[in-house]
Design an enzyme around this catalytic site. Structure first.
Site, PDB file in Angstrom:
ATOM      1  N   ARG A 153      -5.387   5.729  -7.841  1.00 22.12           N
ATOM      2  CA  ARG A 153      -6.214   5.877  -6.628  1.00 22.12           C
ATOM      3  C   ARG A 153      -7.614   5.324  -6.876  1.00 22.12           C
ATOM      4  NH1 ARG A 153      -2.727   5.264  -3.849  1.00 22.12           N
ATOM      5  NH2 ARG A 153      -1.598   4.969  -5.798  1.00 22.12           N
TER       6      ARG A 153
ATOM      7  N   GLN B 259       6.019   5.749  -8.278  1.00 25.79           N
ATOM      8  CA  GLN B 259       5.264   6.604  -7.358  1.00 25.79           C
ATOM      9  C   GLN B 259       6.185   7.571  -6.609  1.00 25.79           C
ATOM     10  OE1 GLN B 259       1.643   4.948  -5.348  1.00 25.79           O
ATOM     11  NE2 GLN B 259       2.549   2.978  -5.876  1.00 25.79           N
TER      12      GLN B 259
ATOM     13  N   LYS C  81       2.011  -4.106  -0.455  1.00 20.97           N
ATOM     14  CA  LYS C  81       3.380  -3.959   0.049  1.00 20.97           C
ATOM     15  C   LYS C  81       3.448  -4.048   1.568  1.00 20.97           C
ATOM     16  CE  LYS C  81       3.610   1.084   0.422  1.00 20.97           C
ATOM     17  NZ  LYS C  81       3.784   1.087   1.875  1.00 20.97           N
ATOM     18  N   THR C  82       2.448  -3.476   2.264  1.00 21.49           N
ATOM     19  CA  THR C  82       2.471  -3.523   3.727  1.00 21.49           C
ATOM     20  C   THR C  82       2.327  -4.955   4.208  1.00 21.49           C
ATOM     21  OG1 THR C  82       1.481  -1.308   3.813  1.00 21.49           O
ATOM     22  CG2 THR C  82       1.418  -2.604   5.825  1.00 21.49           C
TER      23      THR C  82
ATOM     24  N   ASP D 255      10.433   0.913   4.219  1.00 17.54           N
ATOM     25  CA  ASP D 255       9.182   1.145   3.504  1.00 17.54           C
ATOM     26  C   ASP D 255       9.298   2.415   2.664  1.00 17.54           C
ATOM     27  OD1 ASP D 255       6.562   0.895   2.714  1.00 17.54           O
ATOM     28  OD2 ASP D 255       5.709   1.733   4.550  1.00 17.54           O
ATOM     29  N   GLU D 256       8.595   2.468   1.536  1.00 25.03           N
ATOM     30  CA  GLU D 256       8.559   3.646   0.654  1.00 25.03           C
ATOM     31  C   GLU D 256       9.977   4.122   0.300  1.00 25.03           C
ATOM     32  OE1 GLU D 256       5.871   4.475  -0.637  1.00 25.03           O
ATOM     33  OE2 GLU D 256       4.174   4.331   0.726  1.00 25.03           O
TER      34      GLU D 256
END
Length: 754
Positions: A620, A273, A59-60, A242-243
């Site tokens: 993770r 998430q 995503k970044t 973002d997020e």
């Protein structure tokens, strides 16, 4: 407290176009590094866009490349682009990546956290929001001090309305964009609303704001000044977030105001998430994006470059049980790996030992560095068993996002009480606890005791005794000091003829220390209460108090630090955004995970957030994933039988390998019943859950609770106001509130009326 004195150029300076770009890529080679969905998201420049970015899907990369592409295509100058993140670290990383593609052309971007961008805007319009230049931004400690002053000045009971709990309520109002005036119509206690109003007026007189005010003040500025709103809407031709799944209502409203100008807003996030509902995040913000922007495009990033196919299959199977989600399916871009290991163990010591042995094997075979290993827990108290096991095995570890168990403030305080009870000459412990909790014994009194003790070569407890006999101290302080000294003598005597763990249980109750955190009524305080109860459980593992204190000294002082070779221990919340070669997800038991408290308070909504948290934990892991649960966990001074988490039943059998180390796992699964949850009432079927109970309380239905609550009794709750108990089961109280409906809460957090 600090003052932000950032010098900002006049508004017109940001509107000046560049004479010539510092650097622009001659080709679009940066796009060749993207997969199809990533490239589609980058090249879809105009119009509203929602990018559903699954874990490990880059995503970044999409965000930064999209900004660089907008600049490279000369769709806007840098000062026409607004990009907001949640952390300064994320903002710095984005800034560096963008500059790496387009160089100096990116200078002038409005890139930062929500708070930093709002601060930038407010500083240009201070007079319009009732502030003077160089206003002060206060932190949470300053907030608490200010509220304490207000409570005292207005003769409001600080036991019923603890300062930290009031601050939490005020911050919650601001997260929802509710001003002090609008709060008067909310269901909170009248006293809380009154304090909020006084608090805001006091801030204004101090020429100060808190962090919640940065967003709220900016929203009010834009709502009340149409010309300024229009100016910023015209300025920000492109908005990137973002997020997005972690935004609260105030952040959502602020973004909506700015995006109404041209709807060129790109929100990147993952509804699966969203795990921060407890601190104000609203998953509905991302779920209703397409309703907010009817012509919006949604692009799903599903190619995962982090985890094996088996791990992703387990994650997808689990999260598919949530109803409130937009839906996507992660596809691994790496080779096939091992099945996910689901391991049942007898108790938390067996759990820690099992994991310790695997970690030793990883170390010996040098499969990967130790810092590529993580142990994720649901609750902070779980770390103790791992810490003590690893110390005995010589495994280096670090607790990320928190202190080691025996270094936590509440544990150090409790140990100081214990040491002073068995050794009245321990002056360091005496000074630590003499006014903790507050007893009205001030620093001046402590100073006099210290001087008297040194002059007479005696301990401070002995000095205090003599000074009281000589009537050097008088009034409430003298009474409080007398009571403390008498209690210390009593506890010391009890250590001789009573079980040491029972005496320590008495200490934390009778000293008022446990009650201090109960009254605080914050999430942090709840964690401290859990840790204190874990300490009582730990004491039962030792024959006597001397053995325990010796152990603590060795644990605290004998830890060797090897930064390059340390296992990571952290909560699942703290692990978001991180990744590790090997991950251990521990404590997958009903009541612990999913959290009973979360289900009690939020019902199905709480359960779904717990499931999203499990999804975050699973994703993770890169190569190896272990999920563990125990049949019996030592909590609150007793062994409590557990059933496996319902989440284990939701894992796909073909991708997991179950290891049963002698427990009755099969029978436990048959016993579990999981009916739907209703509202905030308790759900999850018939199972024995670890409830945070006062001394010796069971879980059977009762007519009178351990703290003396009775059926139909009228009670008060800091958040929900007044209500009446309609059902009781152990420490769980089902309450019909006058303005907030029916809630199920722990009795620790309600109060008697009258």
């Amino acid at each position: 407290m600090y003052s932000d004195t950032e010098e900002l150029p006049p508004l017109s300076a940001y509107d000046l176009p560049y004479d010539a770009p510092d650097k622009l890529p001659e080709d679009l080679s940066y796009l060749q590094k993207l997969n199809d969905s990533q490239r589609q998201a980058v090249e879809h420049i105009d119009g509203a866009l929602l990018v559903l970015a699954g874990a490990g899907t880059g995503k970044t990369t999409v965000l930064t490349t999209r900004i660089a592409h907008i600049l490279n295509q000369q769709k806007a100058f840098a000062n026409n682009i607004l990009a907001v993140t949640f952390t300064n670290k994320a903002a710095r990383e984005m800034e560096q990546r963008i500059a790496g593609i387009v160089g100096g052309v990116s200078a002038g971007l409005w890139l930062g956290t929500f708070h930093s961008i709002c601060l930038k805007i407010i500083r240009r319009h201070t007079e319009l929001v009732g502030l003077k230049p160089y206003f002060t931004i206060i932190n949470q400690d300053d907030q608490v001090r200010l509220v304490k002053q207000i409570l005292k000045e207005n003769h409001i009971d600080d036991k019923r309305f603890p300062a930290k709990a009031v601050v939490a309520s005020i911050n919650s109002f601001k997260d929802k964009a509710i001003t002090a005036a609008k709060a008067q119509n909310e269901s909170a206690a009248m006293e809380t609303k009154k304090i909020y109003e006084i608090y805001q007026n006091r801030l204004l007189s101090l020429n100060a704001v808190d962090f919640g005010d940065l967003l709220l003040t900016c929203i009010n500025l834009l709502n009340r000044n149409s010309d300024i709103l229009e100016m910023y809407q015209n300025r920000f031709k492109y908005i990137l977030v973002d997020e997005y799944q972690d935004t609260n209502i105030a952040q959502y409203m602020w973004l909506r105001l700015l995006a109404e100008g041209n709807s060129n807003i790109c929100c990147v996030g993952d509804d699966d998430q969203s795990i921060y509902g407890w601190r104000g995040a609203e998953i509905e913000n991302i779920l209703r994006f397409e309703k907010d922007f009817p012509n919006a495009t949604t692009i799903r990033l599903e190619n995962n470059y982090r985890s094996t196919p088996e791990i992703l299959a387990v994650a997808d199977s689990l999260i598919n049980n949530n109803k409130n989600r937009l839906g996507k399916s992660l596809k691994s871009q790496i080779e096939k790996g091992n099945k996910v290991n689901v391991v049942s163990l007898w108790d938390e010591r067996a759990e820690a030992s099992f994991i310790g042995n695997i970690i030793e094997d990883i170390s010996l075979t040098k499969r990967h560095p130790m810092n590529e290993t993580a142990i994720l827990v649901r609750a902070g108290f779980q770390t103790r068993a791992f810490e003590e096991c690893f110390i005995s095995m010589g495994i280096s570890y670090r607790v990320i996002g928190g202190l080691r168990f025996y270094e936590r403030m509440e544990i150090r305080d409790a140990i100081a009480y214990i040491r002073l009870s068995v050794n009245p000459s321990d002056d360091l412990s005496f000074e630590r606890i003499i006014n903790t909790p507050k007893r009205g014994i001030g620093a001046a009194t402590v100073g006099k005791i210290r001087i008297f003790a040194r002059e007479n070569s005696i301990s401070m407890t002995k000095a205090a005794d003599i000074m009281l006999e000589q009537k050097i101290f008088k009034g409430k302080g003298a009474t409080a000091l007398t009571n403390l000294l008498n209690s210390l003598k009593l506890w010391g005597a009890q250590m001789v003829d009573k079980p040491h763990f029972e005496v320590v249980d008495n200490i934390i109750h009778e000293s008022g220390y446990l009650e201090m955190y109960r009254q605080e009524k914050t999430a942090e305080a709840e964690g401290r209460v859990e840790n204190l109860r874990e300490l009582i459980g730990a004491l039962k593992e030792f024959e006597n108090i001397e053995q325990f204190l010796e152990h603590v000294s060795l644990v605290v002082d004998g830890v060797e630090v090897d930064e390059e070779n340390m296992v990571n221990i952290m909560t699942m919340h703290g692990a978001k955004g991180l990744e590790f070669e090997t991950v251990f997800l521990t404590g997958w038991e009903e009541g612990l995970f999913p959290s009973q408290k979360s289900m009690d308070e939020k019902g199905e909504t709480g359960l779904e957030e717990e499931r999203r948290l499990a999804y975050v934990g699973i994703t993770r892991a890169k190569r190896n994933l272990f999920i563990t649960f125990v049949s019996s966990r030592f909590q609150y001074g007793q062994y409590i039988s557990n059933l496996p988490s319902r989440f284990i039943d939701e894992l796909p059998q073909e991708y997991i390998e179950i290891t049963n180390t002698g427990t009755n796992y099969g029978n436990q699964r048959k016993r579990r019943s999981s009916p739907p949850l209703e509202g905030g009432a308790r759900g999850g079927g018939q199972y024995n859950t670890p409830n945070p109970l006062p001394k010796g309380e069971g879980t059977a239905s009762v007519q009178k609770s351990a703290r003396g609550f009775e059926m139909s009794e009228r009670i008060f709750h800091q958040k929900f106001g007044y209500g009446r108990i309609i059902n009781m089961s152990g420490s769980h109280m089902k309450i019909a509130f006058e303005k907030s409906g029916i809630k199920t809460l722990l009795e620790d957090y309600i109060e008697k009326v009258g």
